[in-house]
Design an enzyme around this catalytic site. Structure first.
Site, PDB file in Angstrom:
ATOM      1  N   ASP A 180       0.813  -1.221   0.000  1.00 59.91           N
ATOM      2  CA  ASP A 180       0.000   0.000   0.000  1.00 59.91           C
ATOM      3  C   ASP A 180       0.843   1.265   0.000  1.00 59.91           C
ATOM      4  OD1 ASP A 180       0.802  -0.692   2.675  1.00 59.91           O
ATOM      5  OD2 ASP A 180      -0.656   0.750   3.455  1.00 59.91           O
TER       6      ASP A 180
ATOM      7  N   GLU B 249       0.299  -1.487   5.556  1.00 62.47           N
ATOM      8  CA  GLU B 249       1.309  -1.013   6.498  1.00 62.47           C
ATOM      9  C   GLU B 249       1.067   0.433   6.890  1.00 62.47           C
ATOM     10  OE1 GLU B 249       5.137   0.911   7.758  1.00 62.47           O
ATOM     11  OE2 GLU B 249       3.836   1.370   6.070  1.00 62.47           O
TER      12      GLU B 249
END
Length: 405
Positions: free
Chosen positions: A79, A174
């Site tokens: 991400d 994350e």
């Protein structure tokens, strides 16, 4: 395919995470990217490839010799940060950067200026990948992904480099603090690992902030302003009083190194109710606990003037991984040696933030953090040096070789 080629193809995927969806992965683009990477790893001939419904992708490069070497892992996240859009990223390479201002977007007047970002002077003569000023770049952490896959490809092409079993993993979310939550450490099966999620070349980190979030809710009482005297309680005004009670010098813009802080990251308010969202950070566990107690103390203080007005919900997010790394400091020493052999001087420093490695270390997988090469993460001024990505790739290869030595 070079590490640059891989990186430029990866930033085309919109993988911005979203903490409000309560799903894993939190956005569908992350799974689209994970499937693309799975297909790439399959074409490379890697083994034990798994992609679960939560977007955790794992794979193995088998050992190419008889060895008792430990299984080493390398991890990066799929991400990009919610802070700015990662959709329709338009990367551009500035070849042989000669100093001075880089015009990211002439029409919008957006410039990357060394007067504001003096670290640019460290990249004279290098090739920089920049944005067009309307999105972030995604070097955090698609540079890490590109480096890991490029290192694996290099090892496949150079069987004379002997190595043990190598595990790689790419995980979602994350950036919203959930990357390690559903990471199956047992399935991963590594003895230790490294996250490729640091910044500038040379960064090596094995200690990070202890982290918590605090949600302070202020309840007000709305009365017509024409007859509000001694009746109205404006929650936004009470919230403002709360904000100024916290020390102004203990904020991110006034701290560095091991100094902790309170960071107000969100305000939503009306007369009836205002919600303040904070993150609390400190490397020292005792000071971290003290900061949480201070927030609770100020809530009680607010309630002495406005009874029953304020409440707080505090949630711990992650802890300083140092206590889990110190018993296995040899894995940090391996990384230092790998860097020096790649012509990189290690810069051991605390992370003023957190990585998946912090949570993974507490789940039984010691996991220091190594540079991925980017600068100015999470915004339009993000950039990465091609030479830094190449060095990071070399470091990964060196670690694999040294662990087998």
């Amino acid at each position: 395919m070079t590490v640059t080629d891989r990186f430029l193809s990866y930033v085309a995927f919109d993988t911005q995470s979203d903490e409000l969806t309560n799903m894993t992965p939190s956005t569908p683009g992350q799974m689209v990217f994970a499937r693309y990477l799975r297909d790439e790893l399959e074409k490379m001939g890697l083994e034990e490839i798994t992609l679960d419904d939560n977007g955790y992708l794992m794979a193995t490069l088998p050992a190419n010799c008889d060895t008792k070497a430990p299984v080493v892992g390398f991890i990066a996240h799929l991400d990009t940060a919610p802070d700015m859009s990662g959709k329709h990223v338009k990367p551009r390479i500035v070849r042989n950067y000669g100093g001075g201002v880089i015009a990211l977007n002439k029409e919008l007047g957006i410039n990357l200026d060394p007067a504001e970002f003096p670290e640019l002077d460290n990249y004279l003569g290098q090739d920089l990948i920049v944005t067009d000023g309307t999105t972030l770049l995604g070097a955090d952490d698609k540079a890490g992904i590109a480096e890991i896959i490029s290192a694996v490809a290099y090892l496949q092409e150079h069987p004379e480099i002997k190595h043990g079993k190598i595990r790689i993993a790419f995980n979602p979310d994350e950036e919203i603090g959930q990357g390690a939550h559903k990471f199956d450490v047992a399935l991963f099966g590594a003895d230790f690992a490294y996250t490729m999620d640091g910044g500038a070349v040379g960064e090596l980190e094995f200690e990070n902030f202890n982290a918590a979030s605090a949600r302070v809710t202020i309840k007000g009482r709305n009365v017509h302003p024409g007859s509000a005297k001694h009746k109205m309680v404006n929650s936004m005004r009470v919230a403002t009083q709360f904000i100024v009670m916290l020390p102004r010098w203990e904020t991110p813009e006034h701290t560095e190194g091991y100094e902790g802080f309170y960071h107000l990251v969100g305000i939503q308010g009306t007369v009836e109710e205002t919600v303040l969202t904070y993150i609390i950070r400190d490397h020292d566990r005792a000071r971290f606990e003290s900061r949480k107690k201070e927030i609770e103390h100020l809530v009680r203080k607010t309630n002495t003037e406005y009874p029953g007005c304020a409440s707080v919900e505090i949630k711990d997010q992650y802890y300083n991984m140092r206590e889990k790394i110190e018993p296995v400091m040899h894995i940090v020493e391996v990384a230092e040696k790998a860097m020096r052999e790649a012509g990189v001087e290690p810069k051991v420093q605390p992370i003023r933030g957190g990585t998946d490695g912090a949570q993974l270390s507490f789940k039984g997988l010691p996991c220091p953090n190594i540079f991925a090469g980017g600068e100015n993460f999470h915004g339009r001024y993000e950039y990465v040096s091609i030479q830094s990505m190449e060095k990071a790739t070399d470091v990964i290869v060196n670690i694999c070789r040294l662990v087998n030595a």
